[in-house]
Design an enzyme around this catalytic site. Structure first.
Site, PDB file in Angstrom:
ATOM      1  N   PRO A 217     -23.189   5.278  19.142  1.00 60.53           N
ATOM      2  CA  PRO A 217     -22.470   5.636  17.982  1.00 60.53           C
ATOM      3  C   PRO A 217     -23.057   5.655  16.707  1.00 60.53           C
ATOM      4  O   PRO A 217     -23.259   4.473  15.970  1.00 60.53           O
ATOM      5  CB  PRO A 217     -21.206   4.871  17.776  1.00 60.53           C
ATOM      6  CG  PRO A 217     -21.395   3.891  18.698  1.00 60.53           C
ATOM      7  CD  PRO A 217     -22.544   4.113  19.572  1.00 60.53           C
ATOM      8  N   ASP A 395     -26.368   1.228  14.682  1.00 57.13           N
ATOM      9  CA  ASP A 395     -25.530   1.213  15.804  1.00 57.13           C
ATOM     10  C   ASP A 395     -24.190   0.695  15.666  1.00 57.13           C
ATOM     11  O   ASP A 395     -23.892  -0.524  15.118  1.00 57.13           O
ATOM     12  CB  ASP A 395     -26.166   0.409  17.106  1.00 57.13           C
ATOM     13  CG  ASP A 395     -25.358   0.658  18.394  1.00 57.13           C
ATOM     14  OD1 ASP A 395     -23.987   0.823  18.174  1.00 57.13           O
ATOM     15  OD2 ASP A 395     -25.757   0.647  19.578  1.00 57.13           O
ATOM     16  N   HIS A 396     -23.151   1.554  15.431  1.00 55.82           N
ATOM     17  CA  HIS A 396     -21.787   1.036  14.850  1.00 55.82           C
ATOM     18  C   HIS A 396     -21.249   0.207  15.831  1.00 55.82           C
ATOM     19  O   HIS A 396     -20.313  -0.533  15.725  1.00 55.82           O
ATOM     20  CB  HIS A 396     -20.824   2.207  14.561  1.00 55.82           C
ATOM     21  CG  HIS A 396     -19.946   2.106  13.643  1.00 55.82           C
ATOM     22  ND1 HIS A 396     -19.417   0.703  13.315  1.00 55.82           N
ATOM     23  CD2 HIS A 396     -19.447   2.693  12.435  1.00 55.82           C
ATOM     24  CE1 HIS A 396     -18.733   0.901  12.304  1.00 55.82           C
ATOM     25  NE2 HIS A 396     -18.561   2.043  11.784  1.00 55.82           N
ATOM     26  N   ARG A 397     -21.529  -0.020  17.218  1.00 57.73           N
ATOM     27  CA  ARG A 397     -21.114  -1.036  18.074  1.00 57.73           C
ATOM     28  C   ARG A 397     -21.540  -2.556  17.714  1.00 57.73           C
ATOM     29  O   ARG A 397     -21.020  -3.490  17.933  1.00 57.73           O
ATOM     30  CB  ARG A 397     -21.641  -0.757  19.540  1.00 57.73           C
ATOM     31  CG  ARG A 397     -21.198   0.513  20.070  1.00 57.73           C
ATOM     32  CD  ARG A 397     -21.881   1.175  21.640  1.00 57.73           C
ATOM     33  NE  ARG A 397     -23.176   0.839  21.255  1.00 57.73           N
ATOM     34  CZ  ARG A 397     -24.043   1.275  22.189  1.00 57.73           C
ATOM     35  NH1 ARG A 397     -23.537   1.364  23.447  1.00 57.73           N
ATOM     36  NH2 ARG A 397     -25.448   1.276  21.909  1.00 57.73           N
ATOM     37  N   VAL A 398     -22.598  -2.433  16.852  1.00 60.71           N
ATOM     38  CA  VAL A 398     -23.178  -3.674  16.645  1.00 60.71           C
ATOM     39  C   VAL A 398     -23.103  -4.241  15.123  1.00 60.71           C
ATOM     40  O   VAL A 398     -23.043  -5.429  14.897  1.00 60.71           O
ATOM     41  CB  VAL A 398     -24.816  -3.826  17.037  1.00 60.71           C
ATOM     42  CG1 VAL A 398     -25.513  -5.237  16.581  1.00 60.71           C
ATOM     43  CG2 VAL A 398     -24.889  -3.313  18.227  1.00 60.71           C
TER      44      VAL A 398
END
Ligand code: CAO
Length: 423
Positions: A217, A395-398
């Site tokens: 993402p 990275d929007h997960r991180v």
């Protein structure tokens, strides 16, 4: 009873002096009839040479890189013999030996050599690799080859399967994307066309970029920074000259500033991983920064190691060496591995901004475009200043938008006044 037999290269049609690109057996191996012994490569196809007999390999006479023709010795084999008269030597009987070409989907020991059809050799995988792929249910046309000359290796098939398993294990992936098939258009119906093969680099980077684009993402934050003073300093350094003939580039300053910013925001220098089925962050204690380099064959990302311990001059020198190696097609895997963050600079070409794709398993990438003189308000008047556009994809997960904005603020402050790097 057993005897030792010398096994020669069988009739391989019109081919002569073919290079051995892989020796598939070693002394002590037990081989069955039809088991591949060597892989040879013509300019258009690779082909496995199957064993004409079952036995144990005593010695291998050829090595990778040797060139062989019909009748060249390959190896000696200890074969079991019965009291019956010994069979005709295999090498003298072309009907019993064959070279299975890439194009043959079901290699057979008795397939005539005339069946070799190099022009149909797509993709470039030997019969043993194809047969391995078939066993695993893998469609070879979807596997990215990484072997010499674009040849597909067993490891490529294994990596394809591993990647597929990881995708299946990832939350939300098991249902698949359920996309429409890619449009099949006969472009020649609308006008003349030319078909051009993709370079090996483009095939590999294309597959990686598609995965990264689909799986991560991405969000991109933009920033502009006044680099008037930095550029003046850089120009001054280059005018002064130095005995090492270093050319100080903006890229070297960007890489150094990025390393200092990564130190302040270590989540941007991490990778997502798994432990005991749980997602974790792997925080790297080192800072190896890759930079995108445009080459005639496509995009590559050589890596400068331990940037935090290097001066701008050394970084500039290494960038120049690696960029030259990249353009000459001489980068090795070691030059391109281990990166923790990437800088992609289009500043020498132009543009006002772009959204770079993250170079997984890294979690962020900095895109830079051309600095331009712009009127900036200094509190009393507009002054002409050199303004550099920055774009950070993350990275929007991180990480999240607030962290990304702080990262860019920090980076911009360093570039605006490079003395801050010493703080
Ligand atoms: N703004 C204004 N001028 C810039 C600039 C910027 N941001 N960045 C570089 N320049 C200037 C340089 O100062 C240089 O000018 P001088 O010769 O007068 O000093 C000129 O542009 C040429 O720069 P360059 O791009 O050749 O050199 P570099 O050190 O900046 O970059 C490299 C090297 C390897 C990054 C570059 O050659 C390259 O390949 N860039 C493309 C990267 C790419 O394709 N990214 C996209 C990836 S996504 O598809």
């Amino acid at each position: 009873m057993s005897e030792i037999r010398e096994i020669h290269v069988p009739d391989i049609g019109d081919f002569k002096d073919l290079p051995v690109i892989e020796v598939l057996v070693k002394p002590g191996d037990t081989v069955a009839i039809d088991e591949p012994l060597l892989t040879l490569e013509s300019d258009k196809a690779s082909m496995d040479v199957p064993s004409p007999e079952a036995g144990v390999v005593v010695a291998v006479t050829v090595k990778e890189g040797d060139r062989v023709s019909r009748g060249s010795p390959m190896l000696t084999l200890q074969v079991a013999v019965s009291a019956e008269p010994a069979p005709e030597p295999v090498v003298s009987s072309p009907a019993q030996v064959s070279v299975a070409p890439v194009a043959v989907t079901a290699p057979s020991a008795t397939a005539a050599v005339a069946a070799v059809n190099p022009s149909a050799a797509k993709p470039h995988a030997s019969p043993s690799v194809r047969s391995y792929a078939r066993k695993l249910g893998v469609d070879v046309s979807r596997v990215v080859p990484t072997g010499k000359g674009g040849r597909m290796l067993r490891e490529d098939v294994e990596r394809f399967v591993k990647d597929a398993m990881v995708r299946l294990d990832s939350p939300g992936q098991s249902a698949g994307l359920n996309l429409l098939p890619w449009p099949e258009v006969d472009f020649a119906r609308f006008g003349p066309v030319e078909k051009v093969a993709l370079s090996r680099i483009k095939k590999i980077s294309g597959a990686n970029l598609s995965r990264n684009w689909v799986m991560i993402p991405h969000v991109t934050n933009n920033e502009e920074v006044d680099i008037t003073d930095l550029e003046a300093f850089r120009v001054q350094l280059n005018q002064e000259g130095n005995k090492e003939a270093i050319k100080y580039t903006l890229l070297a300053f960007l890489i150094k500033a990025a390393a200092a910013t990564l130190k302040a925001f270590p989540a941007f220098n991490s990778s997502l991983g798994h432990e005991d089925g749980e997602p974790i962050l792997i925080m790297k204690q080192y800072c190896h920064i890759g930079f995108a380099a445009d080459t005639p064959n496509g995009l590559v990302v050589p890596v400068i190691r331990d940037v935090e311990h290097k001066g701008i001059g050394q970084i500039a020198t290494e960038c120049a060496e690696l960029a030259k190696k990249a353009r000459d097609g001489k980068l090795g895997p070691a030059d391109m591995s281990g990166g923790t963050f990437t800088v992609s600079s289009l500043g020498g070409i132009g543009g006002t901004g772009f959204n770079p794709i993250i170079n997984a398993p890294e979690v962020a990438i900095l895109g830079v475009t051309r600095a331009q003189i712009r009127p900036l308000w200094d509190g009393q008047a507009f002054a002409p200043r050199l303004v550099l556009p920055l774009a950070l994809s993350w990275d929007h997960r991180v990480v999240d938008g607030a962290a990304a904005a702080r990262f860019l603020q920090h980076l911009a402050a360093l570039l605006a006044d490079f003395r801050r790097i010493t703080l």
